[in-house]
Scaffold this motif. Structure first.
Motif, PDB file in Angstrom:
ATOM      1  N   THR A  69       0.843  -1.194   0.000  1.00 32.24           N
ATOM      2  CA  THR A  69       0.000   0.000   0.000  1.00 32.24           C
ATOM      3  C   THR A  69       0.878   1.244   0.000  1.00 32.24           C
ATOM      4  O   THR A  69       2.033   1.209   0.436  1.00 32.24           O
ATOM      5  N   SER A  70       0.305   2.342  -0.506  1.00 37.36           N
ATOM      6  CA  SER A  70       0.985   3.640  -0.442  1.00 37.36           C
ATOM      7  C   SER A  70      -0.080   4.731  -0.493  1.00 37.36           C
ATOM      8  O   SER A  70      -1.222   4.487  -0.890  1.00 37.36           O
ATOM      9  N   ILE A  71       0.310   5.930  -0.076  1.00 40.01           N
ATOM     10  CA  ILE A  71      -0.628   7.052  -0.073  1.00 40.01           C
ATOM     11  C   ILE A  71       0.098   8.332  -0.474  1.00 40.01           C
ATOM     12  O   ILE A  71       1.289   8.495  -0.194  1.00 40.01           O
ATOM     13  N   ASN A  72      -0.625   9.195  -1.154  1.00 40.02           N
ATOM     14  CA  ASN A  72      -0.171  10.549  -1.454  1.00 40.02           C
ATOM     15  C   ASN A  72      -1.097  11.503  -0.729  1.00 40.02           C
ATOM     16  O   ASN A  72      -2.305  11.487  -0.961  1.00 40.02           O
ATOM     17  N   HIS A  73      -0.533  12.338   0.150  1.00 40.84           N
ATOM     18  CA  HIS A  73      -1.323  13.338   0.874  1.00 40.84           C
ATOM     19  C   HIS A  73      -1.349  14.618   0.041  1.00 40.84           C
ATOM     20  O   HIS A  73      -0.305  15.130  -0.341  1.00 40.84           O
ATOM     21  N   ILE A  74      -2.542  15.124  -0.226  1.00 41.29           N
ATOM     22  CA  ILE A  74      -2.715  16.277  -1.103  1.00 41.29           C
ATOM     23  C   ILE A  74      -3.062  17.528  -0.312  1.00 41.29           C
ATOM     24  O   ILE A  74      -2.566  18.614  -0.599  1.00 41.29           O
ATOM     25  N   GLU A  75      -3.913  17.390   0.697  1.00 41.05           N
ATOM     26  CA  GLU A  75      -4.359  18.521   1.521  1.00 41.05           C
ATOM     27  C   GLU A  75      -4.220  18.166   2.996  1.00 41.05           C
ATOM     28  O   GLU A  75      -4.457  17.031   3.386  1.00 41.05           O
ATOM     29  N   ALA A  76      -3.868  19.155   3.810  1.00 45.69           N
ATOM     30  CA  ALA A  76      -3.825  18.944   5.262  1.00 45.69           C
ATOM     31  C   ALA A  76      -5.249  18.898   5.809  1.00 45.69           C
ATOM     32  O   ALA A  76      -6.157  19.533   5.268  1.00 45.69           O
ATOM     33  N   ARG A 105     -12.637  15.290   1.522  1.00 52.82           N
ATOM     34  CA  ARG A 105     -13.287  16.174   2.482  1.00 52.82           C
ATOM     35  C   ARG A 105     -14.292  16.948   1.632  1.00 52.82           C
ATOM     36  O   ARG A 105     -13.898  17.707   0.743  1.00 52.82           O
ATOM     37  N   GLU A 106     -15.569  16.687   1.873  1.00 55.03           N
ATOM     38  CA  GLU A 106     -16.639  17.167   0.996  1.00 55.03           C
ATOM     39  C   GLU A 106     -16.334  16.674  -0.413  1.00 55.03           C
ATOM     40  O   GLU A 106     -16.143  15.480  -0.600  1.00 55.03           O
ATOM     41  N   SER A 107     -16.216  17.549  -1.408  1.00 57.22           N
ATOM     42  CA  SER A 107     -15.948  17.075  -2.773  1.00 57.22           C
ATOM     43  C   SER A 107     -14.463  17.150  -3.146  1.00 57.22           C
ATOM     44  O   SER A 107     -14.085  16.758  -4.245  1.00 57.22           O
ATOM     45  N   ASP A 108     -13.622  17.619  -2.218  1.00 53.61           N
ATOM     46  CA  ASP A 108     -12.192  17.770  -2.501  1.00 53.61           C
ATOM     47  C   ASP A 108     -11.415  16.506  -2.159  1.00 53.61           C
ATOM     48  O   ASP A 108     -11.526  15.979  -1.050  1.00 53.61           O
ATOM     49  N   ILE A 109     -10.592  16.045  -3.096  1.00 55.98           N
ATOM     50  CA  ILE A 109      -9.714  14.912  -2.827  1.00 55.98           C
ATOM     51  C   ILE A 109      -8.571  15.407  -1.949  1.00 55.98           C
ATOM     52  O   ILE A 109      -7.882  16.373  -2.300  1.00 55.98           O
ATOM     53  N   VAL A 110      -8.376  14.769  -0.795  1.00 53.42           N
ATOM     54  CA  VAL A 110      -7.312  15.155   0.130  1.00 53.42           C
ATOM     55  C   VAL A 110      -6.181  14.127   0.165  1.00 53.42           C
ATOM     56  O   VAL A 110      -5.091  14.427   0.643  1.00 53.42           O
ATOM     57  N   ALA A 111      -6.423  12.922  -0.346  1.00 53.36           N
ATOM     58  CA  ALA A 111      -5.385  11.895  -0.407  1.00 53.36           C
ATOM     59  C   ALA A 111      -5.771  10.844  -1.441  1.00 53.36           C
ATOM     60  O   ALA A 111      -6.954  10.602  -1.679  1.00 53.36           O
TER      61      ALA A 111
END
Length: 125
Positions: A69-76, A105-111
């Protein structure tokens, strides 16, 4: 499966939708989930995505375990944010499955989370 997952339950993860090959889960960021900068620790969104991934992969009635597995964090993320992760498991005839999970978070991709699963032959009871 959630009843047997003490960690996801402790995080406050709730199943929003679940069907064969798909699972959507959500949770609220709590104060004890914040890092030293006052933002959600990266492990929180990772854990939510990993739970969606694991639950989706196991909806076919056989034990499935993650092998990478891996993750990219886009927004805090902030205390009080409600985040949702949705996983869709590909349907193939192989024992290996590849998945992308969007954390929003709502419609925004955060990760964005990527997971590889191995499907065993053992049935869930």
């Amino acid at each position: 499966m959630l009843r047997q997952d003490a960690y996801s339950s402790w995080l406050g993860i709730e199943i929003l939708e679940c069907e064969i090959g798909r699972c959507k889960v959500g949770m609220t960021i709590r104060k004890e989930m914040l890092n030293s900068m006052g933002k959600a620790h990266g492990g929180i969104s990772y854990s939510l995505a990993d739970t969606a991934f694991g639950f989706s992969a196991n909806t076919h009635g056989k034990y499935a375990v993650s092998i990478e597995t891996s993750i990219n964090h886009i927004e805090a993320l902030e205390e009080g944010d409600y985040i949702i992760a949705e996983a869709v498991t590909d349907i193939t005839k192989t024992k290996i499955g590849f998945n992308i999970v969007e954390v929003k978070r709502e419609s925004d991709i955060v990760a964005l989370f990527k997971g590889v699963v191995y499907r065993t032959g053992k049935d869930w009871e």
